[in-house]
Design a protein around this motif. Structure first.
Motif, PDB file in Angstrom:
ATOM      1  N   GLU A 148      -3.187 -10.722 -23.118  1.00 53.44           N
ATOM      2  CA  GLU A 148      -2.859 -11.951 -23.837  1.00 53.44           C
ATOM      3  C   GLU A 148      -2.297 -11.575 -25.196  1.00 53.44           C
ATOM      4  N   ALA A 149      -1.173 -12.191 -25.554  1.00 55.93           N
ATOM      5  CA  ALA A 149      -0.545 -11.805 -26.814  1.00 55.93           C
ATOM      6  C   ALA A 149       0.382 -12.896 -27.322  1.00 55.93           C
ATOM      7  N   GLU A 150       0.445 -13.004 -28.663  1.00 54.61           N
ATOM      8  CA  GLU A 150       1.511 -13.760 -29.315  1.00 54.61           C
ATOM      9  C   GLU A 150       2.713 -12.828 -29.394  1.00 54.61           C
ATOM     10  N   VAL A 151       3.860 -13.287 -28.923  1.00 57.42           N
ATOM     11  CA  VAL A 151       5.015 -12.398 -28.845  1.00 57.42           C
ATOM     12  C   VAL A 151       6.192 -13.000 -29.595  1.00 57.42           C
ATOM     13  N   SER A 152       7.087 -12.117 -30.049  1.00 54.42           N
ATOM     14  CA  SER A 152       8.320 -12.594 -30.680  1.00 54.42           C
ATOM     15  C   SER A 152       9.382 -12.883 -29.635  1.00 54.42           C
ATOM     16  N   SER A 153       9.314 -12.146 -28.515  1.00 49.62           N
ATOM     17  CA  SER A 153      10.217 -12.364 -27.393  1.00 49.62           C
ATOM     18  C   SER A 153       9.408 -12.294 -26.099  1.00 49.62           C
ATOM     19  N   TRP A 154       9.830 -13.044 -25.093  1.00 51.06           N
ATOM     20  CA  TRP A 154       9.103 -13.051 -23.838  1.00 51.06           C
ATOM     21  C   TRP A 154       9.229 -11.712 -23.116  1.00 51.06           C
ATOM     22  N   SER A 155       8.316 -11.476 -22.202  1.00 52.67           N
ATOM     23  CA  SER A 155       8.299 -10.227 -21.438  1.00 52.67           C
ATOM     24  C   SER A 155       9.663  -9.973 -20.798  1.00 52.67           C
ATOM     25  N   SER A 156      10.132  -8.726 -20.908  1.00 53.65           N
ATOM     26  CA  SER A 156      11.423  -8.350 -20.318  1.00 53.65           C
ATOM     27  C   SER A 156      11.234  -7.373 -19.166  1.00 53.65           C
ATOM     28  N   ALA A 157       9.990  -7.243 -18.670  1.00 53.40           N
ATOM     29  CA  ALA A 157       9.702  -6.335 -17.554  1.00 53.40           C
ATOM     30  C   ALA A 157       8.811  -7.045 -16.543  1.00 53.40           C
ATOM     31  N   ASP A 158       9.040  -6.784 -15.261  1.00 53.86           N
ATOM     32  CA  ASP A 158       8.163  -7.324 -14.224  1.00 53.86           C
ATOM     33  C   ASP A 158       6.749  -6.795 -14.403  1.00 53.86           C
ATOM     34  N   PHE A 159       5.776  -7.590 -13.991  1.00 53.94           N
ATOM     35  CA  PHE A 159       4.388  -7.142 -14.062  1.00 53.94           C
ATOM     36  C   PHE A 159       4.074  -6.299 -12.833  1.00 53.94           C
ATOM     37  N   TYR A 180       0.865  -1.174   0.000  1.00 47.74           N
ATOM     38  CA  TYR A 180       0.000   0.000   0.000  1.00 47.74           C
ATOM     39  C   TYR A 180       0.904   1.227   0.000  1.00 47.74           C
ATOM     40  N   GLN A 181       0.902   1.978  -1.106  1.00 48.93           N
ATOM     41  CA  GLN A 181       1.783   3.128  -1.263  1.00 48.93           C
ATOM     42  C   GLN A 181       1.012   4.305  -1.844  1.00 48.93           C
ATOM     43  N   ASP A 182       1.101   5.442  -1.149  1.00 49.63           N
ATOM     44  CA  ASP A 182       0.478   6.677  -1.626  1.00 49.63           C
ATOM     45  C   ASP A 182      -1.005   6.480  -1.952  1.00 49.63           C
ATOM     46  N   GLY A 183      -1.699   5.736  -1.111  1.00 48.14           N
ATOM     47  CA  GLY A 183      -3.125   5.518  -1.295  1.00 48.14           C
ATOM     48  C   GLY A 183      -3.478   4.484  -2.338  1.00 48.14           C
ATOM     49  N   LEU A 184      -2.491   3.737  -2.834  1.00 48.70           N
ATOM     50  CA  LEU A 184      -2.722   2.743  -3.878  1.00 48.70           C
ATOM     51  C   LEU A 184      -2.327   1.353  -3.398  1.00 48.70           C
ATOM     52  N   PHE A 185      -3.134   0.350  -3.745  1.00 47.73           N
ATOM     53  CA  PHE A 185      -2.741  -1.039  -3.579  1.00 47.73           C
ATOM     54  C   PHE A 185      -1.874  -1.417  -4.774  1.00 47.73           C
ATOM     55  N   CYS A 186      -0.699  -2.009  -4.505  1.00 49.11           N
ATOM     56  CA  CYS A 186       0.268  -2.278  -5.566  1.00 49.11           C
ATOM     57  C   CYS A 186       0.640  -3.756  -5.593  1.00 49.11           C
ATOM     58  N   LEU A 187       0.645  -4.307  -6.785  1.00 51.45           N
ATOM     59  CA  LEU A 187       1.034  -5.698  -7.001  1.00 51.45           C
ATOM     60  C   LEU A 187       2.249  -5.725  -7.911  1.00 51.45           C
ATOM     61  N   SER A 188       3.277  -6.457  -7.507  1.00 48.12           N
ATOM     62  CA  SER A 188       4.473  -6.602  -8.336  1.00 48.12           C
ATOM     63  C   SER A 188       4.830  -8.075  -8.435  1.00 48.12           C
ATOM     64  N   LEU A 189       4.942  -8.574  -9.666  1.00 44.21           N
ATOM     65  CA  LEU A 189       5.285  -9.983  -9.904  1.00 44.21           C
ATOM     66  C   LEU A 189       6.542 -10.069 -10.761  1.00 44.21           C
ATOM     67  N   PRO A 190       7.523 -10.904 -10.391  1.00 43.99           N
ATOM     68  CA  PRO A 190       8.693 -11.116 -11.243  1.00 43.99           C
ATOM     69  C   PRO A 190       8.264 -11.734 -12.569  1.00 43.99           C
ATOM     70  N   PHE A 191       8.454 -10.998 -13.656  1.00 42.89           N
ATOM     71  CA  PHE A 191       7.978 -11.457 -14.968  1.00 42.89           C
ATOM     72  C   PHE A 191       8.926 -10.995 -16.066  1.00 42.89           C
ATOM     73  N   SER A 192      10.218 -10.899 -15.713  1.00 43.95           N
ATOM     74  CA  SER A 192      11.236 -10.451 -16.661  1.00 43.95           C
ATOM     75  C   SER A 192      12.088 -11.648 -17.070  1.00 43.95           C
ATOM     76  N   PHE A 193      11.829 -12.145 -18.286  1.00 45.55           N
ATOM     77  CA  PHE A 193      12.482 -13.370 -18.752  1.00 45.55           C
ATOM     78  C   PHE A 193      13.746 -13.029 -19.541  1.00 45.55           C
ATOM     79  N   PRO A 194      14.846 -13.723 -19.269  1.00 43.18           N
ATOM     80  CA  PRO A 194      16.079 -13.479 -20.030  1.00 43.18           C
ATOM     81  C   PRO A 194      15.945 -13.979 -21.465  1.00 43.18           C
ATOM     82  N   ALA A 195      16.779 -13.440 -22.336  1.00 43.94           N
ATOM     83  CA  ALA A 195      16.685 -13.771 -23.765  1.00 43.94           C
ATOM     84  C   ALA A 195      16.953 -15.248 -24.026  1.00 43.94           C
ATOM     85  N   TYR A 196      17.747 -15.887 -23.180  1.00 38.57           N
ATOM     86  CA  TYR A 196      18.155 -17.262 -23.471  1.00 38.57           C
ATOM     87  C   TYR A 196      17.072 -18.301 -23.198  1.00 38.57           C
ATOM     88  N   VAL A 197      15.884 -17.927 -22.712  1.00 34.50           N
ATOM     89  CA  VAL A 197      14.807 -18.920 -22.563  1.00 34.50           C
ATOM     90  C   VAL A 197      13.891 -18.921 -23.787  1.00 34.50           C
TER      91      VAL A 197
END
Length: 662
Positions: free
Chosen positions: A262-273, A196-213
């Motif tokens: 939901e998306a078809e991607v050329s590379s996996w997500s490189s940023a946390d959600f 809970y930050q600055d009046g907001l509920f915040c969710l952070s999930l590790p979702f940054s995949f390296p290029a080698y996967v």
């Protein structure tokens, strides 16, 4: 352990350069610079690795490379990241808790045909992450986790070597002997806290995949999906604020939201959600959720949840602060821990207002005081404090918590028109902890208008975190802990921000007086901070009124009343949402009272709710396809976490009625 994992992954990346994918340019793996870009190589998203002891088996199972033979073994084994072929995440946000389910498919692309290897699953989790379940399927065998009571295990002396929790909430476990070329389906469930930050509920999930996967090939579809459901329990409007990924709103009801990416991607997500939302109210608001126990619940009393949100007003006044910092400077705090504590303390003291007062007690087996009395937080006194900290924060000696705690209570005995605060930081354990809890409990029930609040911060796994949790509960304060030296500074500052931003104190709920019996979690109602919602749960006999009032004291010492409504909980399973909170509180209570009865209760609650505890064990059950589970079941090592503490479990192998412990 984390450093060893990182070194093993780095070695695995070097071994993966042996793999031949064909002469076509589209079949080339990522460049070495991209492959080694991850720095320390710790996972930043769900990952699966091939565990390689014999480097000679590293090859493409589809296209042999006929590379020169490699002699020797990898010790510790190398971890080669497997290619990921699909990933989906479903998140259910309920009040201050997020339930996360991750499903993914990985292929053993790095082991020569006809060979097999163990695979290690690594799951980095968000704030206060707790694994709830794991399922694995390789097409030939399937695995799933299961909680059992301590009585169900005959031998508990031997500890597993391959299931553990690393720093940064990275959970790993090993699955044995997966064939080359196999696809491994993995489903992992965990819970974590919404910040809970600055009046907001915040969710952070590790979702940054390296290029080698990224799988290598022309026609390999790559789809990633995130389904997000929000149910904060409030009847007011829920507003989306920020999102790291493009979310499409698929459902909107009063107090509920649904989103999909939901998306078809050329590379996996490189940023946390990352996702944040606000409960639309500028003033203090809340409510009461009611739910009946299920037929299989070991506790047939009714359940309730009381919540109070601080609102998003930017001009809300907070209480004046009189704070005593009690800092452990014993020998075990030397170097990294004490240096980070020092930096955090300098930061929080510099943020005090001139009308606030403070003092500092450095302790080992003795104490050293910054001042004989409370000092106003003027520029001069803050500068003096900085110099005093530099001279006196020297790690040496043992630990005595009772002496500085008594000194702090005496200093705050005559404060008024404020919320007096004791802020304890320690990495140690002492023999008189139960005596300290009972002493503080009697001191804080002496009839003062606003008694001192106690916040506790534990460092490392050696200190008694149950004691620190209980001391904070008795003191109507907050507790936090850091097991990673690098996170100490940030977490201390965050805890102090919550503790020092009180907007409503001495909260009472008149509806609780109408009940025939009540068990409240926690037993003492803490204050409402602008940086943290107040959420209580409990079990009861009796009836709640349809409407009730919650009251408290505002910073100007005037009384505040808010009228709230009770309603049946819809789409919120209160026993699941609050299971971990209740288990933590009851475990600390079992420690204080040395009660076997409470320990047994915690174990049963753990089995019923699926939440690991100190008095249950999580095992991994292996089932051969086409056979009954009872004919071939392997119980593999898995870690469990209680109050953020890492524990390791025994390994059990079961065949029919025969049981063996490894």
């Amino acid at each position: 352990m984390a450093d060893e994992l990182a070194r093993s992954v780095e070695l695995g990346l070097n071994l993966s350069k042996r793999i031949f994918y064909g002469k076509n340019q589209s079949m080339l793996p990522p460049k070495p610079s991209e492959m080694e870009k991850s720095g320390n190589c710790l996972p930043t998203a769900p990952m699966v690795y091939a565990v390689i002891s014999d480097p000679s088996i590293v090859d493409n199972p589809d296209i042999p490379s006929y590379q020169p033979y490699v002699y020797g073994e990898c010790d510790p084994p190398a971890l080669v990241p497997l290619h990921m072929h699909g990933i989906s995440v479903e998140v259910d946000c309920c009040l201050d808790t997020a339930f996360v389910t991750v499903c993914g498919t990985w292929r053993v692309h790095c082991v020569m045909a006809g060979k097999s290897c163990d695979c290690r699953i690594a799951i980095p989790m968000g704030e206060q992450g707790l694994i709830l379940g794991v399922e694995v399927d390789d097409g030939r065998r399937s695995y799933h986790t299961q909680l059992i009571t301590m009585e169900d295990t005959k031998v508990t002396e031997k500890l597993a070597k391959d299931g553990f929790l690393l720093k940064r909430q990275i959970y790993t476990l090993k699955v044995p002997q997966i064939d080359a070329g196999s696809s491994l389906y993995v489903k992992v469930r965990w819970s974590q806290k919404l910040l809970y930050q600055d009046g907001l509920f915040c969710l952070s999930l590790p979702f940054s995949f390296p290029a080698y996967v990224k799988p290598i090939g022309k026609k390999i579809n790559k789809r990633e999906k995130i389904l997000l459901n929000v149910n904060p329990g409030a009847v007011t409007e829920v507003l989306l604020r920020t999102s790291s990924h493009p979310l499409k709103e698929i459902r909107r009801q009063v107090g509920k939201l649904g989103f999909l990416y939901e998306a078809e991607v050329s590379s996996w997500s490189s940023a946390d959600f990352f996702f944040s939302y606000a409960v639309s109210s500028s003033d203090i608001s809340g409510g009461l959720l009611l739910q009946s126990a299920s037929l299989h619940d070991i506790d047939q009393r009714e359940m309730f949840c009381f919540y109070l949100f601080p609102g998003n007003s930017q001009n809300r006044k907070v209480f004046r602060k009189d704070v005593v910092f009690i800092v452990d400077v014993s020998g075990s705090m030397r170097e990294g821990p004490l240096e980070n504590v020092k930096n955090a303390l300098l930061a929080v003291i510099s943020k005090l207002s001139p009308v606030d007062s403070f003092n500092i007690v450095a302790f080992n087996e003795n104490t050293r005081l910054f001042s004989s009395s409370m000092e106003l937080a003027t520029m001069a006194s803050i500068e003096n404090a900085f110099r005093w900290i530099s001279r006196n924060f020297v790690a040496e000696g043992g630990t005595n918590i009772l002496l500085p705690l008594n000194q702090a209570l005496e200093m705050l005995a005559k404060t008024s028109d404020s919320v007096p605060l004791i802020f304890l930081i320690t990495d140690g354990a002492v023999e008189d902890e139960r005596h300290i809890c009972n002493l503080v409990k009697s001191h804080l029930t002496n009839g003062r208008s606003i008694c001192p609040r106690i916040c506790t911060f534990g460092i490392g796994s050696y200190c008694n975190h149950y004691f620190l949790q209980l001391l904070a509960q008795i003191g109507r304060g907050h507790y936090d802990a850091a097991y990673d030296v690098d996170s100490i500074n940030f977490q201390i500052q965050r805890l102090f921000n919550i503790a020092s931003s009180v907007i409503l104190a001495n909260i009472t709920i008149d509806a609780l007086e109408c009940l025939d019996s009540l068990e409240l979690y926690p037993s003492y109602i803490s204050d409402l901070s602008s940086e943290c919602p107040l959420i209580l749960s409990g079990r009861y006999h009796g009836s709640f009124p349809d409407s009730f009032k919650a009251s408290g004291v505002l910073p100007d010492m005037s009384n505040f009343i808010v009228y709230l409504k009770a309603q049946q909980a819809k789409d919120v399973l209160l026993d699941k949402v609050f299971a971990r909170r209740q288990i933590d509180i009851l475990t600390a209570r079992a420690w204080l009272l040395e009660s076997k009865q409470i320990e047994e209760k915690v174990g049963k609650m753990s089995i019923q709710t699926g939440v690991p505890s100190e008095y249950s064990q999580m095992i991994l059950v292996q089932t051969e396809k086409g056979k009954q589970a009872s004919e071939s079941v392997s119980l593999q090592e898995v870690s469990r976490v209680q109050g953020n503490l890492p524990f390791q479990l025994p390994i059990m192998l079961k065949c029919g009625d025969d049981v063996a412990w490894l």
